[in-house]
Write an enzyme that holds these catalytic residues in place. Structure first.
Site, PDB file in Angstrom:
ATOM      1  N   ARG A 121      23.934  52.554  25.926  1.00  0.00           N
ATOM      2  CA  ARG A 121      24.867  53.428  27.082  1.00  0.00           C
ATOM      3  C   ARG A 121      25.689  52.408  27.783  1.00  0.00           C
ATOM      4  O   ARG A 121      26.479  53.095  28.441  1.00  0.00           O
ATOM      5  CB  ARG A 121      23.567  53.875  28.154  1.00  0.00           C
ATOM      6  N   ASN A 153      57.067  14.817  50.584  1.00  0.00           N
ATOM      7  CA  ASN A 153      57.597  16.250  50.925  1.00  0.00           C
ATOM      8  C   ASN A 153      58.542  16.439  49.636  1.00  0.00           C
ATOM      9  O   ASN A 153      59.534  15.812  49.556  1.00  0.00           O
ATOM     10  CB  ASN A 153      58.367  16.501  52.059  1.00  0.00           C
TER      11      ASN A 153
END
Ligand code: UD1
Ligand code: CA
Length: 486
Positions: free
Chosen positions: A18, A382
């Protein structure tokens, strides 16, 4: 109460038709663990003398999973006789002359708690029963075996949905598919079960009537929470079970001190861990063995798969898989951390940034519009907006190494393999193809040249030319004024 030895049999040989799936039903995941894994965990919590798993459909795949999850479990192969009764028969053969209690669990009933099984065992032993069934009262019994009782309230038999007469099908007391048996009477009476039923299967459930006919005691223990007793037979039930399990998991972490704003849209796998004072905002998936440390905020709209999130970190609208996010770091909004991304303490991965297999040092930032792959970045770095590591030359991946305190200009390409030394800087738009020594400024863009009057000359009649002409007149008038003043 006797302390008879306990053996557990887990039924996992069925096909699960199922589900309509290539994957065997008992391997479908629920809360990040296969259905059968939940059942094995609950079984192990009872510390039985042995646990056997019965397999047949997609046998190798199921065995692999079972052995990964529970290496000590015995694997028993079912033959081509179908049915839960046959599955138990082959497991009993494997148990030899075991003479204690046999707890039968279904691989597709994943949510039962060990407490419920202990109560079932206690009831069984207290009643001295040959068999004790776990039952549940449900509103909709469709699909389940119904427990039929005598006028005196004792159990008479179990009838399967497909074999049930209409008045039997109306019964709302269901067989959960979990039972304890005394080994000897089970062995004896299971041998008498046939396959003359709607499915042509050897039903375990038929043993109940046979035990009753032989005047054995069959007891019933009712599950305290019917929703935890439900089986998974199709994908609808799978999603219902997932919701039930998730609600349980969310509640557990809430009681442990996590703020989870919207339990309905927060999905937490069973292997994840949330420390006290974690905040989870709506639409967030915390999957696999993700750990989130105290004070961290994750979400909204975030997915974490196998990640480690440090204390006080913030992860907003991000998708991260096998990434490590340091304490106090911030990620997102709209960030993508792939496997091997490691962001140091107080680091930042900002908006529209993708990181793969890269380590970003403490306090370093990749704030905007970047791709960083196969890269090591030191501390205090950065990277300007639009940093791209070109890590792939069509043949192999290469590494980029960026030292401490490096500041790059916007829109840089780092063509790997390449190293940027400590404290170095790069100009805007640079394409860095050669190593940059520590402390150097790397410029790779040619000096800018302005061709005066180009637009008015080459684009006459355009609005740009008109704007340029206006600017030129204003400039000339201004120059004139300045000359008069001076
Ligand atoms: C079974 C029970 C039903 C009960 C329900 C509860 C029987 C005959 N029926 O029905 O009364 O209400 O569970 O969930 O037992 N399996 C095997 N070998 C097989 C067939 C099945 O190992 O030959 C395993 C499956 O993998 C599964 C479990 O047994 O884990 C139950 O099988 P399933 O076919 O789902 O039984 P149900 O129809 O749900
Ligand atoms: Ca079932």
């Amino acid at each position: 109460m006797s302390t008879a030895e306990l053996a557990v049999i887990v039924l996992a040989a069925g096909q699960g038709t199922r589900m309509r799936s290539r994957l065997p039903k008992v391997l479908h995941p629920l809360g990040g663990r296969p259905l059968v894994g939940h059942v094995l965990d609950t079984a192990a919590a009872l510390s039985p003398a042995r646990i056997a798993v019965v397999v047949r459909h997609e046998r190798d795949l199921v065995v692999q999973t079972v052995q990964d999850l529970a290496p000590d479990v015995r694997v028993v192969d079912q033959d081509d006789v179908p049915g839960t009764g046959r599955a138990v028969q082959v497991a009993l053969e494997d148990l030899g002359d075991f003479d204690g209690d046999v707890l039968v669990l279904s691989g597709d009933v994943p949510l039962l708690e060990a407490e419920t099984l202990r109560a079932l065992l206690d009831a069984h032993r207290a009643a001295g029963a040959a068999a004790t069934l776990l039952s549940a009262e449900v509103d909709d019994p469709t699909g389940y075996g119904r427990i039929l009782r005598d006028a005196d309230g004792g159990v008479r038999r179990i009838v399967e949905q497909k074999d049930a007469a209409p008045e039997e099908a109306a019964v709302r007391e269901i067989n959960v598919g979990v039972y304890v048996f005394q080994a000897a009477p089970l062995r004896e009476h299971l041998a008498l079960v046939g396959t003359a039923n709607a499915q042509g299967e050897l039903y375990l459930t038929d043993v109940v009537a046979l035990l009753r006919d032989a005047r054995h005691t069959v007891a019933v223990s009712t599950a305290p929470d019917a929703t935890a007793a439900l089986g998974v037979n199709d994908r609808v039930q799978l999603s219902e079970a997932a919701r039930t399990l998730n609600a349980r998991t969310v509640r557990r972490w809430q009681l442990e001190g996590a703020t989870i704003l919207d339990p309905a849209t927060t999905w937490i796998d069973v292997d994840a861990t949330l420390a006290p004072d974690v905040t989870v905002l709506p639409n967030t998936h915390i999957l696999r063995a993700t750990t989130i440390a105290s004070g961290a905020t994750v979400g909204p709209d975030t997915s974490l798969v196998g990640c480690e999130v440090g204390e006080d970190a913030t992860v907003t609208r991000a998708d991260a898989t096998f990434a490590v996010i340091g304490a106090g770091a911030t990620v997102g909004p709209f960030a993508y951390l792939r496997a091997g991304a490691q962001l140091g303490a107080r680091g930042k991965v900002g908006t529209f940034v993708e990181i793969k297999n890269s380590r970003i040092g403490e306090g370093s930032k990749v704030p905007h519009l970047s791709y960083i792959g196969d890269t090591t970045i030191g501390r205090g770095v950065n990277l300007g907006a639009g940093a791209i590591t070109a890590n792939y030359d069509d043949i192999t991946k290469h590494r980029t190494e960026i030292g401490d305190e490096v500041h790059s200009g916007s829109h840089n390409v780092f063509v790997a393999p390449v190293r940027i030394g400590d404290g170095a800087k790069t100009g805007a738009g640079a394409v860095i193809r050669k190593d940059v020594p520590a402390g150097a400024l790397a410029l790779s863009v040619a000096p800018q040249r302005n061709v005066e009057g180009w637009v008015e000359k080459n684009r006459p009649g355009t609005s740009a030319a008109a704007a340029a002409a206006r600017a030129r007149s204003a400039q000339e008038a201004g120059d004139g004024l300045e000359e008069e003043d001076g």
